[in-house]
Design a protein around this motif. Structure first.
Motif, PDB file in Angstrom:
ATOM      1  N   ASP A  41      27.126  -1.728  -1.981  1.00  0.00           N
ATOM      2  CA  ASP A  41      28.096  -1.066  -2.855  1.00  0.00           C
ATOM      3  C   ASP A  41      29.380  -0.676  -2.118  1.00  0.00           C
ATOM      4  O   ASP A  41      29.980   0.361  -2.392  1.00  0.00           O
ATOM      5  N   SER A  42      29.818  -1.536  -1.186  1.00  0.00           N
ATOM      6  CA  SER A  42      31.036  -1.243  -0.428  1.00  0.00           C
ATOM      7  C   SER A  42      32.220  -2.044  -0.977  1.00  0.00           C
ATOM      8  O   SER A  42      32.049  -3.098  -1.584  1.00  0.00           O
ATOM      9  N   ASP A  43      33.425  -1.525  -0.731  1.00  0.00           N
ATOM     10  CA  ASP A  43      34.637  -2.240  -1.152  1.00  0.00           C
ATOM     11  C   ASP A  43      34.698  -3.633  -0.527  1.00  0.00           C
ATOM     12  O   ASP A  43      35.110  -4.591  -1.180  1.00  0.00           O
ATOM     13  N   ALA A  44      34.288  -3.735   0.723  1.00  0.00           N
ATOM     14  CA  ALA A  44      34.321  -5.031   1.414  1.00  0.00           C
ATOM     15  C   ALA A  44      33.418  -6.047   0.704  1.00  0.00           C
ATOM     16  O   ALA A  44      33.787  -7.216   0.556  1.00  0.00           O
ATOM     17  N   GLU A  45      32.247  -5.605   0.237  1.00  0.00           N
ATOM     18  CA  GLU A  45      31.344  -6.507  -0.485  1.00  0.00           C
ATOM     19  C   GLU A  45      31.931  -6.935  -1.825  1.00  0.00           C
ATOM     20  O   GLU A  45      31.851  -8.102  -2.200  1.00  0.00           O
ATOM     21  N   TYR A  46      32.526  -6.006  -2.541  1.00  0.00           N
ATOM     22  CA  TYR A  46      33.123  -6.356  -3.831  1.00  0.00           C
ATOM     23  C   TYR A  46      34.311  -7.299  -3.643  1.00  0.00           C
ATOM     24  O   TYR A  46      34.487  -8.240  -4.411  1.00  0.00           O
ATOM     25  N   ASP A  47      35.113  -7.042  -2.609  1.00  0.00           N
ATOM     26  CA  ASP A  47      36.237  -7.946  -2.324  1.00  0.00           C
ATOM     27  C   ASP A  47      35.719  -9.337  -1.972  1.00  0.00           C
ATOM     28  O   ASP A  47      36.285 -10.344  -2.408  1.00  0.00           O
ATOM     29  N   ALA A  48      34.639  -9.400  -1.201  1.00  0.00           N
ATOM     30  CA  ALA A  48      34.036 -10.695  -0.848  1.00  0.00           C
ATOM     31  C   ALA A  48      33.483 -11.376  -2.096  1.00  0.00           C
ATOM     32  O   ALA A  48      33.589 -12.601  -2.241  1.00  0.00           O
ATOM     33  N   ALA A  49      32.899 -10.601  -3.023  1.00  0.00           N
ATOM     34  CA  ALA A  49      32.376 -11.172  -4.266  1.00  0.00           C
ATOM     35  C   ALA A  49      33.506 -11.761  -5.106  1.00  0.00           C
ATOM     36  O   ALA A  49      33.371 -12.854  -5.670  1.00  0.00           O
ATOM     37  N   VAL A  50      34.635 -11.070  -5.177  1.00  0.00           N
ATOM     38  CA  VAL A  50      35.795 -11.581  -5.928  1.00  0.00           C
ATOM     39  C   VAL A  50      36.291 -12.875  -5.299  1.00  0.00           C
ATOM     40  O   VAL A  50      36.565 -13.852  -6.007  1.00  0.00           O
ATOM     41  N   GLU A  51      36.386 -12.908  -3.998  1.00  0.00           N
ATOM     42  CA  GLU A  51      36.840 -14.133  -3.314  1.00  0.00           C
ATOM     43  C   GLU A  51      35.848 -15.271  -3.523  1.00  0.00           C
ATOM     44  O   GLU A  51      36.250 -16.424  -3.716  1.00  0.00           O
ATOM     45  N   TYR A  52      34.572 -14.965  -3.485  1.00  0.00           N
ATOM     46  CA  TYR A  52      33.529 -15.966  -3.736  1.00  0.00           C
ATOM     47  C   TYR A  52      33.669 -16.541  -5.148  1.00  0.00           C
ATOM     48  O   TYR A  52      33.633 -17.758  -5.346  1.00  0.00           O
ATOM     49  N   ILE A  53      33.851 -15.672  -6.121  1.00  0.00           N
ATOM     50  CA  ILE A  53      33.997 -16.119  -7.508  1.00  0.00           C
ATOM     51  C   ILE A  53      35.275 -16.937  -7.676  1.00  0.00           C
ATOM     52  O   ILE A  53      35.265 -17.993  -8.324  1.00  0.00           O
ATOM     53  N   LYS A  54      36.380 -16.472  -7.088  1.00  0.00           N
ATOM     54  CA  LYS A  54      37.637 -17.236  -7.154  1.00  0.00           C
ATOM     55  C   LYS A  54      37.473 -18.624  -6.539  1.00  0.00           C
ATOM     56  O   LYS A  54      37.941 -19.618  -7.084  1.00  0.00           O
ATOM     57  N   LYS A  55      36.779 -18.693  -5.420  1.00  0.00           N
ATOM     58  CA  LYS A  55      36.544 -19.976  -4.752  1.00  0.00           C
ATOM     59  C   LYS A  55      35.711 -20.897  -5.641  1.00  0.00           C
ATOM     60  O   LYS A  55      35.991 -22.098  -5.751  1.00  0.00           O
ATOM     61  N   GLN A  56      34.674 -20.342  -6.273  1.00  0.00           N
ATOM     62  CA  GLN A  56      33.835 -21.144  -7.172  1.00  0.00           C
ATOM     63  C   GLN A  56      34.647 -21.634  -8.373  1.00  0.00           C
ATOM     64  O   GLN A  56      34.495 -22.780  -8.807  1.00  0.00           O
ATOM     65  N   LEU A  57      35.498 -20.782  -8.911  1.00  0.00           N
ATOM     66  CA  LEU A  57      36.357 -21.190 -10.033  1.00  0.00           C
ATOM     67  C   LEU A  57      37.286 -22.326  -9.621  1.00  0.00           C
ATOM     68  O   LEU A  57      37.403 -23.330 -10.325  1.00  0.00           O
ATOM     69  N   ASP A  58      37.945 -22.151  -8.497  1.00  0.00           N
ATOM     70  CA  ASP A  58      38.870 -23.185  -8.014  1.00  0.00           C
ATOM     71  C   ASP A  58      38.148 -24.495  -7.756  1.00  0.00           C
ATOM     72  O   ASP A  58      38.646 -25.568  -8.090  1.00  0.00           O
ATOM     73  N   ARG A  59      36.981 -24.404  -7.177  1.00  0.00           N
ATOM     74  CA  ARG A  59      36.193 -25.597  -6.857  1.00  0.00           C
ATOM     75  C   ARG A  59      35.751 -26.338  -8.110  1.00  0.00           C
ATOM     76  O   ARG A  59      35.727 -27.561  -8.147  1.00  0.00           O
TER      77      ARG A  59
END
Length: 183
Positions: A119-137
């Motif tokens: 439940d850390s900001d770093a994890e949520y930011d990583a989750a957003v980047e992961y989702i953005k990467k999956q969308l782009d891919r």
């Protein structure tokens, strides 16, 4: 082609994880990602709304936890997305989800996921980047469903896309009312 794209992601979750999922939703929206989540977009019966939500997103994002694995509604959403070959970008909200549901563990297979367990900001930011990467891919690549059914030619008075949605709604409704269809 699949009927999708009005929303970038659909967040599938259990109400027990609502606060965490709202936090993820807000971070995704801050990055310009169009998010479908029931508390913002659903009216009426879930058995009517959920199939459209799954079909209307580019990426299905299950927010996995023990309550998610135990939730009949959440599991129906996951099964339906799996059946429709919807691209997934799972986010783990709580460890232990796989031990609760062997079916979910099986359906996840080797799908990569992002953790927000701490439940850390770093994890949520990583989750957003992961989702953005999956969308782009996935935005430029066809889905396995598109490849398997490149140009269906169904001649009906209401059109093939609407007929498929009507049939999907019918079977989704039946599966929500009859356990034998999901076994």
């Amino acid at each position: 082609m699949s009927i999708s794209g009005n929303f970038d992601v659909m967040l599938s979750y259990c109400w027990a994880d609502k606060e965490q999922v709202i936090r993820l939703r807000d971070k995704l929206r801050a990055k310009g990602i169009r998010v479908w989540i029931d508390i913002d977009h659903m009216a009426g019966d879930t058995t009517e709304a959920m199939p459209f939500a799954v079909l209307d997103c580019t990426l299905f994002v299950p927010c996995l936890s023990q309550p998610y694995a135990n939730s009949q509604n959440a599991m129906q959403e996951f099964r339906y997305a799996y059946k429709k070959n919807k691209r997934r970008a799972p986010v783990v909200m709580q460890d232990g989800w796989a031990s609760v549901s062997k079916e979910l563990e099986f359906l996840m297979g080797t799908t990569l996921y992002q953790s927000c367990v701490n439940d850390s900001d770093a994890e949520y930011d990583a989750a957003v980047e992961y989702i953005k990467k999956q969308l782009d891919r996935h935005r430029s690549a066809p889905t396995s469903q598109d490849v398997a059914n490149p140009a269906p030619h169904v001649s009906t008075a209401i059109g093939s896309g609407k007929l498929n949605v009507i049939l999907d709604l019918f079977f989704f409704y039946l599966s929500s009312r009859c356990n034998f269809l999901s076994e």
